[in-house]
Design a protein around this motif. Sequence first.
Motif, PDB file in Angstrom:
ATOM      1  N   HIS A   1      -0.214   7.199  -6.750  1.00  0.00           N
ATOM      2  CA  HIS A   1      -1.149   8.286  -6.440  1.00  0.00           C
ATOM      3  C   HIS A   1      -0.444   9.640  -6.381  1.00  0.00           C
TER       4      HIS A   1
ATOM      5  N   LYS B   1      -8.188  11.091   0.089  1.00  0.00           N
ATOM      6  CA  LYS B   1      -8.954   9.845   0.180  1.00  0.00           C
ATOM      7  C   LYS B   1      -8.042   8.641  -0.006  1.00  0.00           C
ATOM      8  N   ASN B   2      -7.113   8.752  -0.965  1.00  0.00           N
ATOM      9  CA  ASN B   2      -6.190   7.644  -1.210  1.00  0.00           C
ATOM     10  C   ASN B   2      -5.269   7.411  -0.008  1.00  0.00           C
TER      11      ASN B   2
ATOM     12  N   LYS C   1      -6.014   8.007   3.160  1.00  0.00           N
ATOM     13  CA  LYS C   1      -6.816   7.363   4.205  1.00  0.00           C
ATOM     14  C   LYS C   1      -7.003   5.872   3.917  1.00  0.00           C
ATOM     15  N   ASN C   2      -7.259   5.538   2.653  1.00  0.00           N
ATOM     16  CA  ASN C   2      -7.416   4.127   2.295  1.00  0.00           C
ATOM     17  C   ASN C   2      -6.123   3.345   2.530  1.00  0.00           C
ATOM     18  N   CYS C   3      -4.987   3.984   2.195  1.00  0.00           N
ATOM     19  CA  CYS C   3      -3.692   3.344   2.433  1.00  0.00           C
ATOM     20  C   CYS C   3      -3.457   3.109   3.921  1.00  0.00           C
ATOM     21  N   LYS C   4      -3.845   4.062   4.760  1.00  0.00           N
ATOM     22  CA  LYS C   4      -3.678   3.926   6.202  1.00  0.00           C
ATOM     23  C   LYS C   4      -4.495   2.756   6.743  1.00  0.00           C
ATOM     24  N   LYS C   5      -5.722   2.613   6.244  1.00  0.00           N
ATOM     25  CA  LYS C   5      -6.570   1.512   6.696  1.00  0.00           C
ATOM     26  C   LYS C   5      -5.960   0.164   6.328  1.00  0.00           C
ATOM     27  N   GLU C   6      -5.404   0.053   5.125  1.00  0.00           N
ATOM     28  CA  GLU C   6      -4.803  -1.206   4.688  1.00  0.00           C
ATOM     29  C   GLU C   6      -3.574  -1.556   5.537  1.00  0.00           C
TER      30      GLU C   6
ATOM     31  N   PRO D   1       0.805  -1.221   0.000  1.00  0.00           N
ATOM     32  CA  PRO D   1       0.000   0.000   0.000  1.00  0.00           C
ATOM     33  C   PRO D   1       0.847   1.284   0.000  1.00  0.00           C
TER      34      PRO D   1
END
Length: 397
Positions: free
Chosen positions: A32, A55-56, A58-63, A24
């Motif tokens: 990105h 947004k990208n 935040k998604n990377c942080k969740k992964e 990620p």
Amino acid sequence: MDISSALSALESLSSSTSTSSSGPLNALIDTHFTNAKSRILAGEDPRVVITELQKNVKNCKKEVEKGLKGWYGALGGVGKEVDKAFPPNLGAISDAYADPPLFAEPEAAEALDKAILESLGRRGIWEAVEAMEDETSLSYSPSKRDLSTQLQYILHSIRSSNLQPALQWCTENSSFLSSPPHPSSLPYHLHRTVFRSIKSQREAIEYAKANMMGYLPNQPVLKLITSCLYQSPLTKIPTNGKFNGGRENGFGKEGEGDEEGESEELQKMFQEEFCRRYQWSKEDPLEVTVELGSRGGTLDRIEKARRVMGEHLGNVRKWDELPMEVPLPPSRRYHSVFVCPVSKEQATDTNPPKMLTCGHVIAEESFNRLLKGGRRTVKCPYCPQETSQSVAQRLYF
């Protein structure tokens, strides 16, 4: 699951792309961020590009967090299996982790016997003191026995409404009671009680003139005398010489007539000054210990910690500090550590804290350093007041 299975599960995570944080992060940096830069250079609205980039991120942080969660779970599983396979045997490492019965060692048993003997002697229970002396190798000091006998006699006299022994003791120790930094008000309260027990107004005023005028600067003597002159006709004047309730600010409110309460306050005041005079502890140490352990609930908390933590952390009885809070009333919260504000060093038995005339406290070594050069007095580091060496008092926390 055993240790081998737990380690295999941990190793399998290293080859899994789902738990890897590099994937990620590389996608975020290589794809990105690069695309965002190119779009901004091409003339697109920066606000739209930045919003999509956030947004990208935040998604990377969740992964990444999802992958780390799997690693943490696997590591925890390995730790649990290691604990099961190798149970701690802390007792073999040090005697500090053993859990012997309380007061099993000779030194501890002797310390307990001394505490009990001191408590019995302080209370004047001489039959029990003699029995303990016969059963143990300890002996109660004859000088302390004389002082304890004197204390109990005067306290009994106060309970019997006879204040003359207490007043005589105050006269014999007047220089100590009047010495700074905290002169005692005990003689005034004793004289005040005698004054209020005198039936005749004239005799009461004469008594005040003879014994109480020296307390004018610090005590409401004139208010006391005038309260005698302007008594209501309905006010009952004692005729038996016993204590009468406070008619002025003091132990009781006006008209209460709390004779028992005033007697208890006088006994408490006298005992505090008596102990201060002969450098005894203000309260019976054994009584304080028993009260904290039984009534305060401290013993229950410590025993619970011993059961819960003892298996992994050792015997809490050997600890200098407890890892949890215990319920203590404000009167039982003692400050066992004092740090000198001048030298910034912690006080010890060889370097105890000393209280100056002004009430400020410094360590004895700091006090002695300020005395160098042939000086007879020390100027307080925090105020202009000076203190001689004979007046400075040692504090016991």
